[in-house]
Design a protein around this motif. Sequence first.
Motif, mmCIF file in Angstrom:
data_model
loop_
_atom_site.group_PDB
_atom_site.id
_atom_site.type_symbol
_atom_site.label_atom_id
_atom_site.label_comp_id
_atom_site.label_asym_id
_atom_site.label_seq_id
_atom_site.Cartn_x
_atom_site.Cartn_y
_atom_site.Cartn_z
ATOM 1 N N GLN A 170 39.248 27.090 46.346
ATOM 2 C CA GLN A 170 38.134 27.955 45.586
ATOM 3 C C GLN A 170 39.275 28.543 44.358
ATOM 4 O OE1 GLN A 170 36.679 31.435 48.360
ATOM 5 N NE2 GLN A 170 35.804 29.595 49.185
ATOM 6 N N LEU A 171 37.880 28.721 42.898
ATOM 7 C CA LEU A 171 38.084 29.315 41.878
ATOM 8 C C LEU A 171 36.858 29.825 41.958
ATOM 9 C CD1 LEU A 171 40.226 30.044 39.876
ATOM 10 C CD2 LEU A 171 40.095 27.977 39.073
ATOM 11 N N ILE A 172 36.750 31.333 40.932
ATOM 12 C CA ILE A 172 35.479 31.030 40.652
ATOM 13 C C ILE A 172 35.893 31.359 38.737
ATOM 14 C CG2 ILE A 172 34.103 33.109 39.587
ATOM 15 C CD1 ILE A 172 33.938 34.147 42.968
ATOM 16 N N LEU A 173 34.930 30.758 37.767
ATOM 17 C CA LEU A 173 34.562 30.241 36.724
ATOM 18 C C LEU A 173 34.168 32.340 36.058
ATOM 19 C CD1 LEU A 173 36.291 27.233 37.025
ATOM 20 C CD2 LEU A 173 34.573 27.266 35.005
ATOM 21 N N GLY A 174 34.973 32.621 35.689
ATOM 22 C CA GLY A 174 34.443 34.327 35.313
ATOM 23 C C GLY A 174 33.206 34.820 34.559
ATOM 24 N N SER A 175 32.385 35.867 34.355
ATOM 25 C CA SER A 175 31.946 36.070 33.141
ATOM 26 C C SER A 175 32.343 35.962 31.786
ATOM 27 C CB SER A 175 30.522 36.668 33.065
ATOM 28 O OG SER A 175 31.598 38.431 33.274
ATOM 29 N N GLY A 176 34.153 36.245 32.003
ATOM 30 C CA GLY A 176 34.644 35.991 30.532
ATOM 31 C C GLY A 176 34.111 35.148 29.693
ATOM 32 N N PHE A 177 34.497 33.769 30.359
ATOM 33 C CA PHE A 177 33.614 32.813 29.405
ATOM 34 C C PHE A 177 32.351 32.165 28.295
ATOM 35 C CE2 PHE A 177 35.868 30.293 32.712
ATOM 36 C CZ PHE A 177 37.494 29.147 31.873
ATOM 37 N N GLY B 204 39.678 34.666 48.574
ATOM 38 C CA GLY B 204 41.261 35.378 48.310
ATOM 39 C C GLY B 204 42.305 34.616 47.791
ATOM 40 N N GLU B 205 43.337 35.239 47.715
ATOM 41 C CA GLU B 205 44.843 34.176 46.838
ATOM 42 C C GLU B 205 44.407 32.839 47.499
ATOM 43 O OE1 GLU B 205 48.520 36.059 45.089
ATOM 44 O OE2 GLU B 205 47.348 37.500 46.334
ATOM 45 N N THR B 206 44.806 33.513 49.043
ATOM 46 C CA THR B 206 45.023 32.685 50.329
ATOM 47 C C THR B 206 44.900 31.223 49.804
ATOM 48 O OG1 THR B 206 43.643 33.223 51.732
ATOM 49 C CG2 THR B 206 45.681 33.931 52.058
ATOM 50 N N TYR C 85 37.323 32.358 24.429
ATOM 51 C CA TYR C 85 37.469 33.091 25.927
ATOM 52 C C TYR C 85 37.397 32.499 26.797
ATOM 53 C CZ TYR C 85 35.804 36.597 22.267
ATOM 54 O OH TYR C 85 36.076 37.486 20.842
ATOM 55 N N ARG C 86 38.241 32.977 28.563
ATOM 56 C CA ARG C 86 37.834 32.511 29.634
ATOM 57 C C ARG C 86 38.758 33.202 30.620
ATOM 58 N NH1 ARG C 86 43.030 30.387 27.559
ATOM 59 N NH2 ARG C 86 44.684 30.219 29.215
ATOM 60 N N ASN C 87 38.055 33.387 31.677
ATOM 61 C CA ASN C 87 38.109 34.240 33.246
ATOM 62 C C ASN C 87 38.849 33.510 33.732
ATOM 63 O OD1 ASN C 87 35.476 35.166 33.167
ATOM 64 N ND2 ASN C 87 36.806 36.102 34.427
ATOM 65 N N PHE C 88 39.429 33.825 34.935
ATOM 66 C CA PHE C 88 39.017 32.585 35.483
ATOM 67 C C PHE C 88 39.137 34.022 37.671
ATOM 68 C CE2 PHE C 88 41.041 29.507 33.506
ATOM 69 C CZ PHE C 88 39.731 28.567 33.851
ATOM 70 N N GLU C 89 38.844 34.340 38.313
ATOM 71 C CA GLU C 89 38.538 35.116 39.737
ATOM 72 C C GLU C 89 39.230 34.187 41.385
ATOM 73 O OE1 GLU C 89 35.842 37.361 39.108
ATOM 74 O OE2 GLU C 89 35.434 37.384 36.701
ATOM 75 N N PHE C 90 39.714 35.159 41.920
ATOM 76 C CA PHE C 90 39.700 34.372 43.590
ATOM 77 C C PHE C 90 38.045 34.471 43.824
ATOM 78 C CE2 PHE C 90 43.700 37.352 43.648
ATOM 79 C CZ PHE C 90 44.353 36.290 43.257
ATOM 80 N N GLY C 91 37.849 32.893 44.855
ATOM 81 C CA GLY C 91 37.081 32.942 45.109
ATOM 82 C C GLY C 91 36.853 33.755 46.620
ATOM 83 N N PRO C 92 36.037 33.739 47.412
ATOM 84 C CA PRO C 92 35.544 34.850 48.927
ATOM 85 C C PRO C 92 37.011 35.062 49.506
ATOM 86 C CG PRO C 92 33.384 33.554 48.159
ATOM 87 C CD PRO C 92 34.544 33.171 47.230
#
Length: 435
Positions: free
Chosen positions: A409-416, A376-378, A367-374
Amino acid sequence: MKPSTLLLLLWLCFLKANSQNIHQQIITSDIKNFWTAYDLIKETSDSTLHMGYINDLFIKKGTDGLKSIMKARGYTAKSYLDAINHYPLFWRSIRANTLRADEFADSISTEIDKLAKIYSKLKPAHIYFTIGALRTNGTTLDGNVLIGSELALADENTVSSEFPKALSHLKTFFSSNPISGTVFLNVHEYVHTQQKSSIGYNLLSQCIIEGAAEFVAVTVTGKPSPTPAFEFGTQHFEKIRSVFSKQMLFEDSGFWLYSNADNEFKMRDLGYYVGYEICKQYYQHAKDKNLAINEMINLDYNNPSALYRFVDRSGYFDKPLSKFHREYDKGRPTVVGIKEFKNGSKKVDPNLMQITIKFSSKMDKRYRNFEFGPLGETHVLRIKEFKGFSDDGYSASFNVVLKPNNQYQLILGSGFRNENGIPLKPYLIEFTTAK
């Protein structure tokens, strides 16, 4: 005429008009359209004609309910054709039952009338008996009840021998004679159309959403839940409560809902039972029973404070949810650092090609997941390749391509999650590369 007699006549007229209105809201035309397309499909092996028949005679002629169930479950014309071509014995065995959908209108109307008596804020909803491609017997979308008649109207004689392992649960489902629970299912789904949300923010909230609909359906119909998990649940109350209490704050539903995943109980859908028990105990403690029904239907399931108050007042658990929350939060795995630089650094080498994240506990490598930081995509840190976890599971590495003088920026999400299934506390990676 006595005033009391006049009031009685007016009330009977209201009930009759209301029942007629509900009758008009039960729509079954998709079923006949499906079988018209089906018969023509079975007459030829031409795949181009198949696609034309299913589109022109079924999908394009479909009700709003068909459009909604296709959207809700991701059905396409190909989904239907695959199901038709792969499971001919199943479709032959279910046909007659699907054509009986109109027979349930009177009983459904009666039960919805009962629902209106205990829940005065009841809003009208259309009920669509349509045909799906084996992914749901019932759901809701946009305030409408959507019945997958190919599953909801099955019985113990419905053929399941052609199904692959992914559909193996349907054999057990068919053996429970689901057609006998059609009215119950419609009341359950009708309750969903009245709730604030059908999607909860964690396992507990999702179980309360389902449990409330199930409890109200039991209360209205006077019949027990047809879900096999309920009989099992009453026999293993303490064990289920103990295991659930350790997982209820997880963000996904795991094996508890909508899943065939293996588990220590060897039973699916136990989350329905847990949610039902919480609602039942809340109802039993309430002095005003109709108010309790109103409260569970109108509960803001995605408001932790409101949800926690509701569950605590039920008395289902032996301690407040706030204590469970503190214990859960304390036990969550965390990111303890980044190997190549200190998080927040403003002078990261732009030639850096790999980043390694270190965790506080051994992680589940699936399991893993990554999300945009505050920002955003830029400003997202794009991963060129995820290299994977270390052998011991305490770190994970991925390749990146950086540019000079850029903020990332990159968020390591709770999918981990760690090996015990506990989700990671989300962690924001943030840095700026040197000029």
